[in-house]
Design a protein around this motif. Sequence first.
Motif, PDB file in Angstrom:
ATOM      1  N   HIS A  34      -1.569   0.539  -7.299  1.00 42.38           N
ATOM      2  CA  HIS A  34      -0.896   0.371  -8.590  1.00 42.38           C
ATOM      3  C   HIS A  34      -0.563   1.694  -9.264  1.00 42.38           C
ATOM      4  CE1 HIS A  34      -5.167   0.799  -9.450  1.00 42.38           C
ATOM      5  NE2 HIS A  34      -4.844   1.198 -10.665  1.00 42.38           N
ATOM      6  N   LEU A  35      -1.192   2.794  -8.811  1.00 45.98           N
ATOM      7  CA  LEU A  35      -0.903   4.095  -9.417  1.00 45.98           C
ATOM      8  C   LEU A  35       0.492   4.556  -9.012  1.00 45.98           C
ATOM      9  CD1 LEU A  35      -4.291   5.991  -8.953  1.00 45.98           C
ATOM     10  CD2 LEU A  35      -3.439   4.834 -11.015  1.00 45.98           C
ATOM     11  N   GLU A  36       1.274   5.016  -9.971  1.00 43.43           N
ATOM     12  CA  GLU A  36       2.637   5.443  -9.721  1.00 43.43           C
ATOM     13  C   GLU A  36       2.714   6.962  -9.574  1.00 43.43           C
ATOM     14  OE1 GLU A  36       4.907   3.779 -12.894  1.00 43.43           O
ATOM     15  OE2 GLU A  36       4.559   1.699 -12.251  1.00 43.43           O
TER      16      GLU A  36
ATOM     17  N   TRP B 262       2.022  10.527  -0.433  1.00 49.26           N
ATOM     18  CA  TRP B 262       3.042   9.558  -0.844  1.00 49.26           C
ATOM     19  C   TRP B 262       3.800   8.996   0.351  1.00 49.26           C
ATOM     20  CZ3 TRP B 262       2.470   7.180  -5.058  1.00 49.26           C
ATOM     21  CH2 TRP B 262       1.878   7.798  -6.154  1.00 49.26           C
ATOM     22  N   SER B 263       3.998   9.804   1.380  1.00 53.35           N
ATOM     23  CA  SER B 263       4.628   9.306   2.586  1.00 53.35           C
ATOM     24  C   SER B 263       3.800   8.180   3.205  1.00 53.35           C
ATOM     25  CB  SER B 263       4.795  10.449   3.586  1.00 53.35           C
ATOM     26  OG  SER B 263       5.265   9.964   4.829  1.00 53.35           O
ATOM     27  N   MET B 264       2.490   8.372   3.249  1.00 54.16           N
ATOM     28  CA  MET B 264       1.603   7.338   3.796  1.00 54.16           C
ATOM     29  C   MET B 264       1.514   6.147   2.847  1.00 54.16           C
ATOM     30  SD  MET B 264      -1.418   9.618   5.478  1.00 54.16           S
ATOM     31  CE  MET B 264      -2.089   8.194   6.325  1.00 54.16           C
ATOM     32  N   HIS B 265       1.552   6.423   1.560  1.00 55.34           N
ATOM     33  CA  HIS B 265       1.514   5.362   0.550  1.00 55.34           C
ATOM     34  C   HIS B 265       2.665   4.378   0.771  1.00 55.34           C
ATOM     35  CE1 HIS B 265       0.798   3.778  -3.581  1.00 55.34           C
ATOM     36  NE2 HIS B 265       2.093   3.636  -3.595  1.00 55.34           N
ATOM     37  N   GLU B 266       3.832   4.911   1.111  1.00 52.46           N
ATOM     38  CA  GLU B 266       4.988   4.051   1.338  1.00 52.46           C
ATOM     39  C   GLU B 266       4.919   3.354   2.692  1.00 52.46           C
ATOM     40  OE1 GLU B 266       7.238   3.355  -0.868  1.00 52.46           O
ATOM     41  OE2 GLU B 266       6.345   4.712  -2.349  1.00 52.46           O
ATOM     42  N   ARG B 267       4.235   3.964   3.645  1.00 52.50           N
ATOM     43  CA  ARG B 267       4.222   3.449   5.018  1.00 52.50           C
ATOM     44  C   ARG B 267       3.297   2.249   5.193  1.00 52.50           C
ATOM     45  NH1 ARG B 267       2.083   7.741   8.941  1.00 52.50           N
ATOM     46  NH2 ARG B 267       3.483   8.956   7.604  1.00 52.50           N
ATOM     47  N   TYR B 268       2.162   2.261   4.509  1.00 54.22           N
ATOM     48  CA  TYR B 268       1.149   1.225   4.745  1.00 54.22           C
ATOM     49  C   TYR B 268       1.129   0.238   3.583  1.00 54.22           C
ATOM     50  CZ  TYR B 268      -0.404   4.376   8.383  1.00 54.22           C
ATOM     51  OH  TYR B 268      -0.461   5.174   9.493  1.00 54.22           O
ATOM     52  N   VAL B 269       1.365  -1.008   3.891  1.00 52.57           N
ATOM     53  CA  VAL B 269       1.446  -2.055   2.879  1.00 52.57           C
ATOM     54  C   VAL B 269       0.475  -3.170   3.256  1.00 52.57           C
ATOM     55  CG1 VAL B 269       2.930  -3.716   1.720  1.00 52.57           C
ATOM     56  CG2 VAL B 269       3.866  -1.507   2.450  1.00 52.57           C
ATOM     57  N   TRP B 270      -0.340  -3.583   2.292  1.00 52.28           N
ATOM     58  CA  TRP B 270      -1.231  -4.720   2.525  1.00 52.28           C
ATOM     59  C   TRP B 270      -0.395  -6.003   2.529  1.00 52.28           C
ATOM     60  CZ3 TRP B 270      -6.515  -5.256   3.264  1.00 52.28           C
ATOM     61  CH2 TRP B 270      -7.208  -4.052   3.337  1.00 52.28           C
ATOM     62  N   PRO B 271      -0.875  -7.106   3.150  1.00 48.78           N
ATOM     63  CA  PRO B 271      -2.179  -7.228   3.809  1.00 48.78           C
ATOM     64  C   PRO B 271      -2.151  -6.726   5.250  1.00 48.78           C
ATOM     65  CG  PRO B 271      -1.071  -9.336   3.855  1.00 48.78           C
ATOM     66  CD  PRO B 271      -0.168  -8.397   3.078  1.00 48.78           C
TER      67      PRO B 271
ATOM     68  N   ASP C 222      -7.996  17.321   3.033  1.00 45.40           N
ATOM     69  CA  ASP C 222      -7.909  17.424   4.503  1.00 45.40           C
ATOM     70  C   ASP C 222      -6.752  16.601   5.075  1.00 45.40           C
ATOM     71  OD1 ASP C 222      -8.999  18.621   6.792  1.00 45.40           O
ATOM     72  OD2 ASP C 222     -10.328  16.942   7.216  1.00 45.40           O
ATOM     73  N   ILE C 223      -5.875  16.103   4.223  1.00 50.28           N
ATOM     74  CA  ILE C 223      -4.913  15.079   4.624  1.00 50.28           C
ATOM     75  C   ILE C 223      -3.909  15.559   5.677  1.00 50.28           C
ATOM     76  CG2 ILE C 223      -3.194  15.534   2.808  1.00 50.28           C
ATOM     77  CD1 ILE C 223      -3.026  12.415   2.496  1.00 50.28           C
TER      78      ILE C 223
END
Length: 282
Positions: A86-88, A108-117, A69-70
Amino acid sequence: MSTALFWDVQHGHATTVISPNHRVFVVDLGQGSYTSDNSFSPLNSLYHCGYQTIDHLIISHPHLDHIDDILQLSCFNVLSMIRPQHLEYADVMNGISDVDKPKYDCYWSMHERYVWPVSPENDTTVAANFGGLTARIFAPRKCARSNLNNHSIVTVFEEGPVRVVVPGDNEACSFAELLKMPDFCAAVANADVLLAPHHGRKAGTCAEFLKLVNPRLCVISDGRATGTNAVGEYSKAARGLNVRRRSGGSRLRRCLSTRKDGMIKIRFGQGITRPYLDVEIN
């Protein structure tokens, strides 16, 4: 009082948790429904209920039935994304079809956008941020990346003394890792509601984990029953809880499934004089 919605998304998973101060957690993005059609979108339903912000989007692991549903996220302001960082790319994209690639491009776009903390006011472990609700995140990392199920995040929601445990598709390897974590064991012990790992299949059934959780009620989000289902084991493991039907009446249940019971609504938290837990089904 917090509200958890376990959506009917056929073979997949999608859970929404709304805190007492109306902040929104979305765990996984399954799509489709046995009671409507394959295009049913929990995100669209959430949007039409007036919610336009997702405070925390939690993707347990990037299999299609958990991110289907993304593309509907374009309607929302998403403040945080929690995922197995950690998954590439190569770990996830092996075998992805062209028709599904736009969904993974969005991931992947969102993966790059949101960074912890996250910022202090969005810290999920601080109850004051979410009207009394907390969410604790546990992420296994050590298993082989050939099986992404074993990299599934487990989220534990808690308001007052009531706990709701939401795994992904965890299997034996990830449970072996998680059960060595004292904080994880303390967080899931004697919980009230457990979403069955890996859609209630035998591959995700861990006797030691079930004994530790000792749930009052198990919920299964899955498609048609198959020989790999372990519904009986989850029914035996649960202590039982009175469940109401929207049409009236209630009875003791130990295990519910979105396939048979439709969308499952659970209100939970600390009542005025005692813990509150109310379950409603079709």
